[in-house]
Every structure is written in C-alpha cells, then in structure tokens.
Design an enzyme around this catalytic site. Structure first.
Site, PDB file in Angstrom:
ATOM      1  N   HIS A 101       8.325   1.677  -4.634  1.00 49.56           N
ATOM      2  CA  HIS A 101       7.681   0.263  -5.225  1.00 49.56           C
ATOM      3  C   HIS A 101       7.363  -0.767  -3.771  1.00 49.56           C
ATOM      4  O   HIS A 101       8.514   0.251  -2.877  1.00 49.56           O
ATOM      5  CB  HIS A 101       8.648  -0.610  -6.603  1.00 49.56           C
ATOM      6  CG  HIS A 101       7.440  -1.039  -7.151  1.00 49.56           C
ATOM      7  ND1 HIS A 101       7.736  -2.587  -6.981  1.00 49.56           N
ATOM      8  CD2 HIS A 101       6.876  -1.048  -8.255  1.00 49.56           C
ATOM      9  CE1 HIS A 101       6.516  -3.123  -7.872  1.00 49.56           C
ATOM     10  NE2 HIS A 101       6.453  -2.272  -8.552  1.00 49.56           N
ATOM     11  N   TYR A 116       3.559  -4.237   1.100  1.00 47.03           N
ATOM     12  CA  TYR A 116       2.745  -5.425   0.298  1.00 47.03           C
ATOM     13  C   TYR A 116       2.790  -6.355   1.867  1.00 47.03           C
ATOM     14  O   TYR A 116       3.944  -6.774   2.499  1.00 47.03           O
ATOM     15  CB  TYR A 116       4.020  -6.409  -0.626  1.00 47.03           C
ATOM     16  CG  TYR A 116       3.150  -5.441  -2.198  1.00 47.03           C
ATOM     17  CD1 TYR A 116       3.897  -4.032  -2.147  1.00 47.03           C
ATOM     18  CD2 TYR A 116       2.292  -5.898  -2.204  1.00 47.03           C
ATOM     19  CE1 TYR A 116       3.800  -3.310  -3.485  1.00 47.03           C
ATOM     20  CE2 TYR A 116       2.264  -4.956  -4.064  1.00 47.03           C
ATOM     21  CZ  TYR A 116       2.295  -3.952  -4.414  1.00 47.03           C
ATOM     22  OH  TYR A 116       2.654  -3.064  -5.234  1.00 47.03           O
ATOM     23  N   GLU A 146      -5.272  -0.893  -0.438  1.00 49.66           N
ATOM     24  CA  GLU A 146      -7.737  -1.197  -0.914  1.00 49.66           C
ATOM     25  C   GLU A 146      -7.694  -1.966  -0.774  1.00 49.66           C
ATOM     26  O   GLU A 146      -7.070  -3.382  -1.266  1.00 49.66           O
ATOM     27  CB  GLU A 146      -6.230  -0.717  -2.530  1.00 49.66           C
ATOM     28  CG  GLU A 146      -5.512   0.194  -3.270  1.00 49.66           C
ATOM     29  CD  GLU A 146      -5.227  -0.117  -5.131  1.00 49.66           C
ATOM     30  OE1 GLU A 146      -5.338  -1.357  -5.556  1.00 49.66           O
ATOM     31  OE2 GLU A 146      -4.710   0.531  -5.380  1.00 49.66           O
ATOM     32  N   TYR A 154      -6.082   5.792 -11.464  1.00 46.59           N
ATOM     33  CA  TYR A 154      -4.837   5.522 -12.738  1.00 46.59           C
ATOM     34  C   TYR A 154      -5.786   6.471 -13.441  1.00 46.59           C
ATOM     35  O   TYR A 154      -7.258   6.449 -14.556  1.00 46.59           O
ATOM     36  CB  TYR A 154      -4.556   4.183 -12.629  1.00 46.59           C
ATOM     37  CG  TYR A 154      -3.867   4.211 -11.744  1.00 46.59           C
ATOM     38  CD1 TYR A 154      -2.698   4.139 -11.999  1.00 46.59           C
ATOM     39  CD2 TYR A 154      -3.836   3.493 -10.286  1.00 46.59           C
ATOM     40  CE1 TYR A 154      -1.252   3.712 -11.007  1.00 46.59           C
ATOM     41  CE2 TYR A 154      -3.102   3.814  -9.079  1.00 46.59           C
ATOM     42  CZ  TYR A 154      -2.101   3.065  -9.862  1.00 46.59           C
ATOM     43  OH  TYR A 154      -0.974   2.778  -8.968  1.00 46.59           O
ATOM     44  N   GLU A 198      -2.086   7.305  -3.804  1.00 49.27           N
ATOM     45  CA  GLU A 198      -1.565   6.756  -4.839  1.00 49.27           C
ATOM     46  C   GLU A 198      -2.520   6.779  -5.865  1.00 49.27           C
ATOM     47  O   GLU A 198      -3.866   6.977  -5.886  1.00 49.27           O
ATOM     48  CB  GLU A 198      -1.416   5.043  -4.570  1.00 49.27           C
ATOM     49  CG  GLU A 198      -1.127   3.976  -6.062  1.00 49.27           C
ATOM     50  CD  GLU A 198      -0.893   3.413  -5.724  1.00 49.27           C
ATOM     51  OE1 GLU A 198      -0.492   2.437  -4.408  1.00 49.27           O
ATOM     52  OE2 GLU A 198      -1.480   2.052  -6.641  1.00 49.27           O
TER      53      GLU A 198
HETATM   54  C1  IDC Z   1       1.602  -2.182  -9.124  1.00 49.19           C
HETATM   55  C2  IDC Z   1       3.258  -2.571 -10.040  1.00 49.19           C
HETATM   56  C3  IDC Z   1       3.777  -3.965 -10.379  1.00 49.19           C
HETATM   57  C4  IDC Z   1       3.545  -5.346  -9.661  1.00 49.19           C
HETATM   58  C5  IDC Z   1       2.224  -5.179  -9.068  1.00 49.19           C
HETATM   59  C6  IDC Z   1       2.410  -6.457  -8.133  1.00 49.19           C
HETATM   60  O1  IDC Z   1       3.128  -1.130 -10.617  1.00 49.19           O
HETATM   61  O2  IDC Z   1       5.057  -3.384 -10.930  1.00 49.19           O
HETATM   62  O3  IDC Z   1       3.803  -5.716 -10.195  1.00 49.19           O
HETATM   63  O4  IDC Z   1       2.016  -3.932  -8.518  1.00 49.19           O
HETATM   64  O5  IDC Z   1       0.846  -6.380  -7.471  1.00 49.19           O
HETATM   65  C7  IDC Z   1      -2.366  -0.730  -7.364  1.00 49.19           C
HETATM   66  C8  IDC Z   1      -1.367  -1.044  -6.319  1.00 49.19           C
HETATM   67  C9  IDC Z   1       0.032  -1.066  -6.677  1.00 49.19           C
HETATM   68  C10 IDC Z   1       0.137  -1.222  -7.826  1.00 49.19           C
HETATM   69  C11 IDC Z   1      -0.282  -1.018  -8.813  1.00 49.19           C
HETATM   70  C12 IDC Z   1      -0.742  -0.768 -10.337  1.00 49.19           C
HETATM   71  O6  IDC Z   1      -1.930  -0.547  -4.710  1.00 49.19           O
HETATM   72  O7  IDC Z   1       0.531  -2.122  -5.892  1.00 49.19           O
HETATM   73  O8  IDC Z   1       1.613  -1.673  -8.266  1.00 49.19           O
HETATM   74  N1  IDC Z   1      -1.501  -0.160  -8.105  1.00 49.19           N
HETATM   75  O9  IDC Z   1      -0.872  -2.134 -10.897  1.00 49.19           O
HETATM   76  N2  IDC Z   1      -3.423   0.002  -7.544  1.00 49.19           N
HETATM   77  C13 IDC Z   1      -4.339  -0.334  -8.322  1.00 49.19           C
HETATM   78  C14 IDC Z   1      -3.307   0.394  -8.900  1.00 49.19           C
END
Ligand code: IDC
Length: 672
Positions: A81, A114, A193, A257, A287
């Site tokens: 994370h 991040y 992204e 996803y 991812e």
């Molecule tokens: C999400 C985490 C979440 C956090 C959030 C912050 O799961 O806990 O609070 O980011 O912005 C992405 C991103 C990834 C995301 C994930 C799920 O690369 O950072 O993590 N996600 O939303 N892209 C699509 C989905």
C-alpha cells in the site's frame, strides 16, 4: 483546446461509468478457499534458488518479458500500500517479504510511492526514501524483483497528468536509477495511473513526451525494465500502438479491477489489451484487484480468472493490490490480522487466499531452470558454465557459490578479459593459438575471442581446446609479407628475450622484428643472415652501408628472387678500396688494414665502408699502413726530393700517400 476539454469529459465519463456505477455484470463470487497450507515458516533458499538467482536480469523481447535464459517470464507481484502510510510501510521487512517469497509464491514486490495524498511531493519524501531503500535491500537479499512505482494517482476524479510532477519525477528517477544501476532485480514504474489526454498527441504535455523524458533519465544509468502508465488509470495500452518509445526494455500498463472490468471479450479494457498485444505493444499489469475499482466492494473471481488466463497466454506479469490488513476488499489480510509476516491460512482475506492460489499454481508449473547463462540478452552458454567456473576458480567459489547471476556478471565484466575459462569446451588461449585470422582482428582483446566463438566459431565448428602453441603464426604486417626473412618459431627460439615476451603472441613478435629486430641485426629465419648478406654483396654495402633494415627489405623484394646467397659468409667479399670517388687500392686494402690493427678489426671487421672511411679520415694522418705495398716511413725516407716540399708533419702525410698513388707507383719508387 477543444480536444483537451473533450478528453477531460471523456475521462470523467469513464470514471463514472467504470468506478461508481455498479455494473449488472458484477457477480458476487463465493470467497476463494486457500488451496495450500501456509505454515508461517520460511525456507533457507540458496541464492541460486531465489527468483532472481534463477532468472537473472530481465529484458523485453517483442511483446514479452524474458529472463536471462531468454525464456518468457511472468512476474508474480505483491503490491504494498502507499509508503507514506503505516498500512504500506508496516510491511516493509525482510520477514514479510520472505513470507511472500517462501509461502505465497511471490517473486516481486511493488512499492507505491504516492506522489500526492501526503506522499512524496507533500512532505513525506525523506521518510519514503528510507522505506524504498530498505525495501530494495530486503528484496535484493532475498533474490526478489522489486518495482519502484511513482504512484501518480488522483482518487478524486481530477485529471492526473504526470507532467504536473515531471520535475519531481525527474529527480526521483535520476536518484534511483543511479543508485540501483547495478541492480538487475530493480524495475521502475514511471507513472501509476495517468488520467489525461491520449498517450500520444505530439506535444510536450502528453504521456508519450513524459515517458520519453523520464525513460531518458533512467537510461543514463541503466537499461532496467521500465513500466509506463497508460491513459485513463492505465486502461489504454492500445493507444501506444504506433507510438512506442524508441527505448528498449519498456512495457506499458494495464490495470483492472475484476468486479468493475469484467474479464473477457467485449470488455473495453480487456479488448484494449488484446489489441495492444496484437499490434506489438508489450503489456505489463502493475496493479489489479479482484474487487471493484474503489479497492473495496464485492469480488468477481470469475472475472479475475478470465483476466489471469489472458495474462498466462501472453505471459503477462501481474501485481495484485495490496498487502495490508486495511479493512477493504483488496487487502490480502483480514483486518483482524496484525501479523507482519509468517501468516497462516486464517489470516488471509478472499483476495489473499485467491492470490496465493494463483501464485502457487503457477509456481508449481515453473520449469526448473539451471543457473543463469544469459546476461543483457546475450547467451554465454557456449563459453560459460556456472559450475565449471566456480569449481575452476576458488575466488569465484568464494564469492558466487550461491549466486549464479553474480558469477555470470563477473565472467562477462571481468573473467573474459582476464582470459578465465568458463567452460571445459572453450579455452580462449587455445582458440587464439589456433586461428591467425582471429589474432589479426582481435589482437590481445581476449573478450572478442569469446564473443566470436559464441556468434560464429561454435557454428563453424572451430577448434577451441587443446592447442598449446601458436598455429600458422603470422608473417604479414601492414600488408608486407616478411616470410623470406622471418619465421615466428625461429625468432622466439633464437632469442630468450623474445621467447619471454612473445611466446604466445605472434603479432607482438613480428612487430618487434619489424620495429627493432631488423635494425638490431637480429636473425629472423635460418635462411637469411644479415652479416652474410652484407659480407657477400659489395653493391648492397655500397648502397645501404650500415642501414641494416635495408638489407632485409632488399632480400625480400629482390635478393631472394635473384638467388643471392644470404648465409655462411664469415668474410667480406670484394671489400671496397674507394672512398669519395677516389680509389685507394695502391695504398690500402681492407683485409690488410683490419688484420694489422686490432682496433680496426674490432670496429670494422664486417664494415669495409667504415674501414676505408677511417683510413682516409684518420689512418693516413696517424701514419697507419693500409697495404703491404705501401709504408709511409719507407717511402718518405727514400724520397729525399719530396721531403723538401712535404716535410715531416703528420698533417702532410697524405701528400706522400697521394704522391705514391698518382706518381710513385708508376715510377717504381720504393715504398716497402
Ligand atoms: C487505494 C487504496 C485505498 C486508499 C486509496 C488512496 O486501496 O486504501 O485510500 O488508494 O487514494 C488504484 C490506485 C490505488 C488505489 C486502488 C483502489 O492505483 O492507489 O488504492 N486503485 O482504489 N487504481 C485503481 C484502483
């Protein structure tokens, strides 16, 4: 401008439809059951048994990621994370990574750095730097791959163009590409992204331009694999078609996803991936989640499995989101699990269980691979074998017994240049000895002989062992053939110093002969002796005098063909009596002169030109006798008429010699 506005609308539209509007296709699948028994313990793996130890440095070949055996290679990646949050950095430890490696079938770890959200550009840089560097250290110790991810991400639907943080990204990658330039296990992801305009619009604010510039920074130091994010949360690798970066070892992302992007034909993202692959774009999944795009919500395992079978078909690497116990569907661990390593079955969420199943299933199918023989895309197996190398050299065993990648790196970067043998069937010294064509081209650059054997010699069936002496030693230098006056074996056997320096170096020996040996009068072959050639040929002595080299060249070009003798003559033949056009034969002959005076013999025994020069320029003044037929004292004592004009001073001696030559001899005057 219009286009940009449109793009932003498009992005928002896609965001809304893919993330927030629940699709009817969504299927709530039963939780995955873990098919394996996690014991919470670790294995004691030799480095050569670790993922990186077995597969070495990776490269891209067409649409495929390949390992250093040149085999397609699919990374099984666990994403952490965000490193600015404890849910991310809590899991940075050797124990945690080792559990992933030893029990979860994981080969690679991803570090989401991040950029915003309190991340790298918002105050956390130094803490995150420490965490990145610790993580790379642990992964490297464990022989795992590690992906450093510049996690451009905007969770709130605002366009996230990575160019916004381009200067920060530039310093970031400058720093880490430099720091890890020698780490074959480190990969770089330059933008998680992007949500902006299309990949390629031909201006400096597009994704292509960003990627081109950041990869350029990385390439100053390393050709490591670089993962470039694609537009709209990394869902459009197809936009790269026709606009791949010109750098090698670059791959393009897809993120999915599973509960939002339903795996299978007809799904927008899934089709984008197939289209990209069909058009030669290498795709990498840095991812994905098996839940919905929020990282939470329901699972769709069926959809996830369809994605996995596409990935297997193209050997696409995958990194599952994410290792933590944060209470969301995408976390591998249940929120009740506070362990940071050594997890057992009960600790895992549906994502965790599914992920372990998927990894272990693929791990079980992996072909056993021997020690690494491919380095930077070149296969050294024709000249290198890990076990041979470490058993032949004790220093290699000491450092690389458990590290076949390290041993190969040593061989490529040092061993070849040092002439070390890497395999029983290739001995560089033998190869050199055997082939004059190679020696002419490569000289002493040993590495080139190995490379020649890999690329040509092996296929041509050339001999590469057992030849201990130089074969067909060269006789030509700069286009001139010296074979009439020079033979390598003769030369090195005749002179101890030549043997010492050039026993295995025919080019060096011939160079020595040409640049020094001839001038020094050294003998290069049985059939040509400088001294004999000089002694025998008065015409050459006249022309060349003491310029030794000219006699050799004359013999090569003319003498040999003319059948002139060049051996076995200890005495000068036809020594000259002429100096500066004057013939002194009435008062001088060479043999008399050198035999009468030991100093003359010493200096001029083989040099009639030197001898007569001495006689005329000094000998006469000194009253030396040059011939049995003329003695100065006798001549002068008997020539009272001359005494009166010439006197008795040494400076006038020459007048008596001249007088005899031109008059006295004819007149029959007494001179001895
Ligand atoms: C999400 C985490 C979440 C956090 C959030 C912050 O799961 O806990 O609070 O980011 O912005 C992405 C991103 C990834 C995301 C994930 C799920 O690369 O950072 O993590 N996600 O939303 N892209 C699509 C989905």
């Amino acid at each position: 401008m219009r286009r940009k506005v449109f793009s932003i609308f498009l992005a928002i539209f896609i965001l809304l439809t893919t993330v927030f509007i629940p699709s009817n296709e969504k299927v709530e699948a039963a939780s995955a059951t873990l098919q394996y028994n996690l014991t919470g313990s670790t294995k004691n793996l030799a480095y050569s048994e670790t993922p990186y130890g077995k597969h070495g440095k990776l490269h891209v070949d067409g649409i495929y990621l390949k390992d250093s055996h040149n085999e397609k290679y699919q990374l099984r990646g666990a994403s952490l994370h965000g490193l600015q949050w404890d849910v991310g950095y809590n899991y940075i430890s050797k124990a945690s990574f080792q559990s992933l490696r030893d029990e979860w079938g994981v080969t690679a770890v991803r570090l989401p750095v991040y950029v915003t959200q309190g991340g790298y550009t918002e105050g956390a840089a130094s803490a995150m730097d420490t965490r990145i560097q610790n993580a790379v250290k642990y992964a490297t110790d464990l022989g795992m791959y590690i992906l450093i991810d510049w996690h451009v991400h905007d969770a709130y639907g605002n366009p996230a163009n990575p160019n916004t943080w381009k200067s920060q990204a530039t310093s970031f990658f400058e720093k880490y590409a430099k720091m890890y330039k020698d780490y074959g296990n480190v990969l770089f992801e330059i933008c998680n992204e992007p949500v902006s305009s299309p990949w390629y619009e031909g201006h400096s604010n597009d994704l292509y331009s960003y990627a081109n510039s950041i990869v350029g920074v990385i390439r100053k130091y390393t050709d490591a694999i670089v993962i470039a994010g694609t537009n709209t949360w990394s869902q459009q690798p197809d936009q790269v078609i026709g606009h791949k970066l010109s750098y090698k070892n670059v791959m393009y992302t897809v993120h999915f996803y599973a509960a939002t992007h339903i795996g299978g034909d007809g799904n927008w993202v899934y089709d984008n991936v197939k289209k990209a692959l069909n058009n030669g774009v290498p795709v990498f999944c840095s991812e994905f989640g098996i839940c919905d795009a929020s990282g939470n919500g329901s699972y769709n395992i069926d959809s996830a499995n369809k994605w996995m079978s596409l990935f297997d078909q193209y050997s696409i690497s995958y990194f599952c989101w994410h290792l933590s116990n944060k209470g969301e569907s995408s976390a591998y661990l249940k929120s009740s699990c506070s362990k940071k390593s050594g997890w057992t079955n009960n600790d895992l969420s549906t994502t965790g269980a599914w992920f372990v199943n998927v990894n272990r299933e693929r791990e079980a199918k992996e072909k056993p691979s021997g020690p690494v023989t491919v380095y930077n895309g070149t296969d050294y197996s024709k000249v290198y074998d890990f076990n041979y190398y470490i058993s032949k050299y004790s220093d290699m065993a000491k450092y690389y017994k458990n590290d076949s990648s390290g041993a190969l790196k040593h061989f490529v970067e040092h061993g070849m240049a040092e002439g070390r043998q890497g395999k029983s069937t290739f001995d560089v010294k033998s190869y050199m000895n055997m082939y004059p064509d190679l020696r002419m081209n490569f000289g002493k650059d040993l590495k080139k002989y190995y490379i020649h054997y890999i690329n040509h010699g092996a296929r041509e069936g050339r001999v590469a062992t057992g030849v201990t002496t130089i074969q067909k030693p060269i006789t030509k230098l700069n286009g001139v053939d010296y074979s009439k006056v020079y033979d390598f074996n003769y030369y090195i056997n005749k002179y101890a110093d030549m043997k010492k320096y050039f026993a295995n170096d025919d080019i060096g020996a011939l160079k020595h002969f040409v640049e020094h040996g001839m001038a020094e009068g050294r003998q290069g072959i049985g059939s040509f002796e400088l001294s004999s050639y000089k002694n025998l040929w008065a015409d050459l002595r006249k022309a060349f005098q003491n310029d030794n080299k000219k006699y050799y060249i004359h013999y090569m070009n003319h003498g040999y063909k003319e059948g002139r003798r060049a051996t076995g003559a200890a005495k000068l033949v036809n020594p000259t009596t002429v100096y500066n056009g004057v013939d002194y034969s009435k008062v001088y002959n060479f043999n008399y002169y050198i035999n009468k005076y030991p100093d003359m013999k010493k200096y001029y025994a083989n040099d009639d030109y030197g001898a007569i020069k001495h006689f005329v320029e000094h000998g006469i003044r000194e009253g030396r006798q040059g011939s049995e037929n003329f003695n100065l004292q006798v001549y002068r004592a008997n020539a009272k008429d001359l005494q009166k004009y010439y006197g008795f001073s040494n400076d006038k001696n020459y007048l008596y010699y001249n007088h005899y030559m031109y008059h006295g001899y004819k007149e029959g005057r007494r001179a001895k």
